[in-house]
Write a protein that holds these residues in place. Structure first.
Motif, mmCIF file in Angstrom:
data_model
loop_
_atom_site.group_PDB
_atom_site.id
_atom_site.type_symbol
_atom_site.label_atom_id
_atom_site.label_comp_id
_atom_site.label_asym_id
_atom_site.label_seq_id
_atom_site.Cartn_x
_atom_site.Cartn_y
_atom_site.Cartn_z
ATOM 1 N N ALA A 41 0.830 -1.203 0.000
ATOM 2 C CA ALA A 41 0.000 0.000 0.000
ATOM 3 C C ALA A 41 0.869 1.260 0.000
ATOM 4 C CB ALA A 41 -0.925 -0.006 1.214
ATOM 5 N N LYS A 42 1.904 1.268 0.812
ATOM 6 C CA LYS A 42 2.809 2.418 0.851
ATOM 7 C C LYS A 42 3.502 2.601 -0.495
ATOM 8 C CE LYS A 42 3.656 2.054 5.830
ATOM 9 N NZ LYS A 42 4.641 1.713 6.885
ATOM 10 N N LEU A 332 -14.779 2.253 2.343
ATOM 11 C CA LEU A 332 -14.566 1.195 1.348
ATOM 12 C C LEU A 332 -15.887 0.618 0.862
ATOM 13 C CD1 LEU A 332 -11.584 -0.639 3.080
ATOM 14 C CD2 LEU A 332 -11.458 0.780 1.028
ATOM 15 N N ASP A 333 -16.889 0.553 1.732
ATOM 16 C CA ASP A 333 -18.212 0.060 1.321
ATOM 17 C C ASP A 333 -18.793 0.930 0.212
ATOM 18 O OD1 ASP A 333 -18.101 -2.008 3.160
ATOM 19 O OD2 ASP A 333 -19.354 -1.002 4.652
ATOM 20 N N HIS A 334 -18.588 2.237 0.305
ATOM 21 C CA HIS A 334 -19.089 3.138 -0.737
ATOM 22 C C HIS A 334 -18.364 2.886 -2.054
ATOM 23 C CE1 HIS A 334 -21.641 6.173 1.517
ATOM 24 N NE2 HIS A 334 -21.191 5.379 2.485
ATOM 25 N N ILE A 335 -17.068 2.682 -1.979
ATOM 26 C CA ILE A 335 -16.301 2.391 -3.194
ATOM 27 C C ILE A 335 -16.755 1.068 -3.810
ATOM 28 C CG2 ILE A 335 -13.991 1.853 -4.073
ATOM 29 C CD1 ILE A 335 -12.897 3.846 -1.989
ATOM 30 N N ASP A 336 -16.915 0.048 -2.971
ATOM 31 C CA ASP A 336 -17.409 -1.246 -3.451
ATOM 32 C C ASP A 336 -18.744 -1.088 -4.174
ATOM 33 O OD1 ASP A 336 -15.267 -2.619 -2.371
ATOM 34 O OD2 ASP A 336 -16.389 -3.485 -0.705
ATOM 35 N N LEU A 373 -6.189 3.560 3.055
ATOM 36 C CA LEU A 373 -7.241 3.321 2.063
ATOM 37 C C LEU A 373 -6.770 2.301 1.040
ATOM 38 C CD1 LEU A 373 -10.089 4.389 1.068
ATOM 39 C CD2 LEU A 373 -8.779 5.780 -0.538
ATOM 40 N N VAL A 374 -5.544 2.448 0.563
ATOM 41 C CA VAL A 374 -4.998 1.514 -0.429
ATOM 42 C C VAL A 374 -4.911 0.113 0.162
ATOM 43 C CG1 VAL A 374 -3.004 0.965 -1.865
ATOM 44 C CG2 VAL A 374 -3.743 3.345 -1.629
ATOM 45 N N ALA A 375 -4.435 0.004 1.408
ATOM 46 C CA ALA A 375 -4.344 -1.309 2.051
ATOM 47 C C ALA A 375 -5.722 -1.953 2.179
ATOM 48 C CB ALA A 375 -3.687 -1.180 3.417
ATOM 49 N N GLY A 376 -6.715 -1.144 2.488
ATOM 50 C CA GLY A 376 -8.076 -1.674 2.573
ATOM 51 C C GLY A 376 -8.584 -2.178 1.238
ATOM 52 N N LEU A 377 -8.255 -1.462 0.172
ATOM 53 C CA LEU A 377 -8.644 -1.909 -1.164
ATOM 54 C C LEU A 377 -7.945 -3.210 -1.529
ATOM 55 C CD1 LEU A 377 -8.565 1.569 -2.955
ATOM 56 C CD2 LEU A 377 -10.619 0.209 -2.479
ATOM 57 N N LEU A 378 -6.663 -3.307 -1.199
ATOM 58 C CA LEU A 378 -5.929 -4.551 -1.450
ATOM 59 C C LEU A 378 -6.555 -5.708 -0.682
ATOM 60 C CD1 LEU A 378 -2.247 -3.246 -1.260
ATOM 61 C CD2 LEU A 378 -3.397 -4.097 -3.315
ATOM 62 N N ASP A 386 -6.730 -1.477 -10.750
ATOM 63 C CA ASP A 386 -7.982 -0.840 -10.343
ATOM 64 C C ASP A 386 -7.731 0.277 -9.327
ATOM 65 O OD1 ASP A 386 -9.483 -2.419 -11.990
ATOM 66 O OD2 ASP A 386 -10.171 -3.793 -10.426
ATOM 67 N N ILE A 387 -6.788 0.042 -8.430
ATOM 68 C CA ILE A 387 -6.471 1.053 -7.422
ATOM 69 C C ILE A 387 -5.915 2.313 -8.087
ATOM 70 C CG2 ILE A 387 -4.958 1.577 -5.462
ATOM 71 C CD1 ILE A 387 -5.278 -1.390 -4.639
ATOM 72 N N LYS A 388 -5.103 2.143 -9.103
ATOM 73 C CA LYS A 388 -4.566 3.292 -9.829
ATOM 74 C C LYS A 388 -5.694 4.115 -10.448
ATOM 75 C CE LYS A 388 -0.106 1.180 -11.050
ATOM 76 N NZ LYS A 388 0.738 0.684 -12.166
ATOM 77 N N LYS A 389 -6.712 3.436 -10.931
ATOM 78 C CA LYS A 389 -7.850 4.167 -11.499
ATOM 79 C C LYS A 389 -8.514 5.043 -10.444
ATOM 80 C CE LYS A 389 -9.035 1.002 -15.272
ATOM 81 N NZ LYS A 389 -10.101 0.197 -15.914
ATOM 82 N N ILE A 390 -8.688 4.500 -9.249
ATOM 83 C CA ILE A 390 -9.316 5.253 -8.167
ATOM 84 C C ILE A 390 -8.433 6.407 -7.719
ATOM 85 C CG2 ILE A 390 -10.102 5.105 -5.759
ATOM 86 C CD1 ILE A 390 -10.860 2.153 -6.368
#
Length: 409
Positions: A41-42, A332-336, A373-378, A386-390
């Motif tokens: 994530a970092k 993260l629920d909103h992103i999902d 946030l990134v760690a949560g997405l992972l 997909d994370i790069k898109k966000i």
């Protein structure tokens, strides 16, 4: 008959020891996986541009000066924390309170706030740079500089003048939130029960097209539903919601977007940039706020607005009813939800740091926390692509398209 090598008691002891060893191994593996996820994530946060659609630094420093080019004791943003978080392109919000609508003071304040962004860059040109285009953001990132693009929150300073709009474009405004908490000369607001225009005003409809012509993104955060639908119908370019979340989690809160609006936004090829504020993502926080407002109004009706009862009410209410902070998982629920509803290509980040007070979620308290946030997405199975898109690609795609349409006009 052969003798058993171990007694039953010994066997039980060995079995227990084996289970303990396996449990310890599994626990150690989980820690290793967690550590590697945090490291990933970092890395992702540092290697990729992070665009945040809405940070209220200019108004914060207008109310009380702080030098955000160095560490600050308060607020959600400063340079050291931005570096830790990997933040590269925070849109500086040129926020104009609705109380200044229809007055020259709104235009004057907008210029003052733009001056403050320029002053931040002037104090630390080795840390920050202005950004007027996607190319600027990319070039600044390559140089190790944090870009400070600007968006105007509330179109009130335009004062019905396309010439004034052009001046703000020339000063660096690259999106405009058409209205704020009240209906103005451009658009109805989601917060305002007076729907004087039933969406956009006649000037507002012309303004959308002129923003297309100049290359200014249309921001539909804060506007009424009718104004949103008219904006996406009129605009020749994709639009953004610079700092909004989802109404399905906060029923009745029109400031957030409904499923149908998100579908229309995706059809328009726009992007919703998720607001982190607890009141935007946690229904309990909305209820808390609504009850506070109702009880406060009841005291005003009984004792008067200047009474001691009203003056002390907010503090007493918060003490008796602790605020129900959201957490990282709620964001993260909103992103999902957006991903599952319309796909990954229409999601961005619009934290509202320095704009939602102390209501920020656990785990996302300031600009140093984007790696969380990134760690949560992972952890939820999002790919790095997909994370790069966000983080940047979706909103930069919109901005680039707006630039292309303007260039062709």
């Amino acid at each position: 008959m052969k003798n058993n090598r171990f007694s039953n008691a010994t066997k039980l002891t060995l079995a227990a020891l084996s289970i303990a060893i396996l449990t310890a191994c599994n626990s150690t593996q989980a820690v290793v996986e967690q550590e590697s996820r945090q490291d990933a994530a970092k890395r992702i946060a540092q290697e990729n541009i992070i665009v945040d659609g809405h940070i209220d630094v200019p108004y914060r420093v207008e109310k009380g000066w702080e030098d955000v080019t160095v560490a600050t004791a308060s607020g959600d943003f400063d340079y050291p924390r931005a570096v830790v978080g990997g933040l590269d392109a925070p849109f500086m919000s040129i926020y104009i309170p609705a109380s200044l609508d229809n007055s020259p003071a709104s235009t004057a304040l907008a210029h003052d706030l733009i001056d403050s962004v320029e002053a931040i860059v002037g104090r630390a040109p080795n840390k920050f740079a202005l950004a007027y285009s996607v190319a600027d953001v990319e070039e600044n990132f390559a140089k190790g500089l944090i870009s400070l693009p600007m968006g105007m929150e509330n179109g009130s300073p335009i004062q019905g003048s396309m010439d004034t709009l052009k001046v703000f474009y020339e000063r660096g405004i690259r999106y405009i939130t058409l209205a704020h908490s009240q209906s103005n000369h451009i658009s109805d607001s989601s917060y305002d029960l007076r729907r004087q225009w039933k969406g956009l005003s006649p000037f507002g409809k012309d303004l959308v097209l002129e923003m297309n012509r100049l290359g200014i993104m249309i921001d539909i955060s804060h506007v009424s539903d009718a104004a949103f639908y008219q904006s996406v119908e009129i605009s020749k370019a994709p639009v953004i919601a610079s700092h909004s979340s989802l109404r399905t989690f906060t029923p009745g809160f029109e400031r957030n977007m409904s499923d149908d609006m998100i579908k229309a936004l995706a059809k328009n090829e726009g992007v919703i940039m998720i607001n982190f504020g607890s009141g935007f993502v946690n229904p309990m926080a909305r209820t808390w706020r609504d009850k506070l407002g109702e009880q406060r109004q009841a005291l005003i009706d009984t004792f008067g607005e200047d009474s001691t009862e009203v003056e002390d009410f907010n503090t007493k209410y918060a003490k008796q009813n602790p605020y129900p902070f959201a957490d990282l998982n709620m964001v993260l629920d909103h992103i999902d939800y957006v991903r599952d509803l319309v796909g990954i290509d229409y999601i961005g980040i619009g934290s509202d740091y320095d704009g939602v007070g102390d209501s920020l979620p656990e785990g996302l308290k300031d600009v140093s926390t984007y790696p969380n946030l990134v760690a949560g997405l992972l952890e939820r199975g999002y790919s790095e692509a997909d994370i790069k898109k966000i983080l940047n690609e979706n909103v930069l795609r919109v901005w680039r398209k707006v630039e292309e349409i303007a260039a062709a006009s």
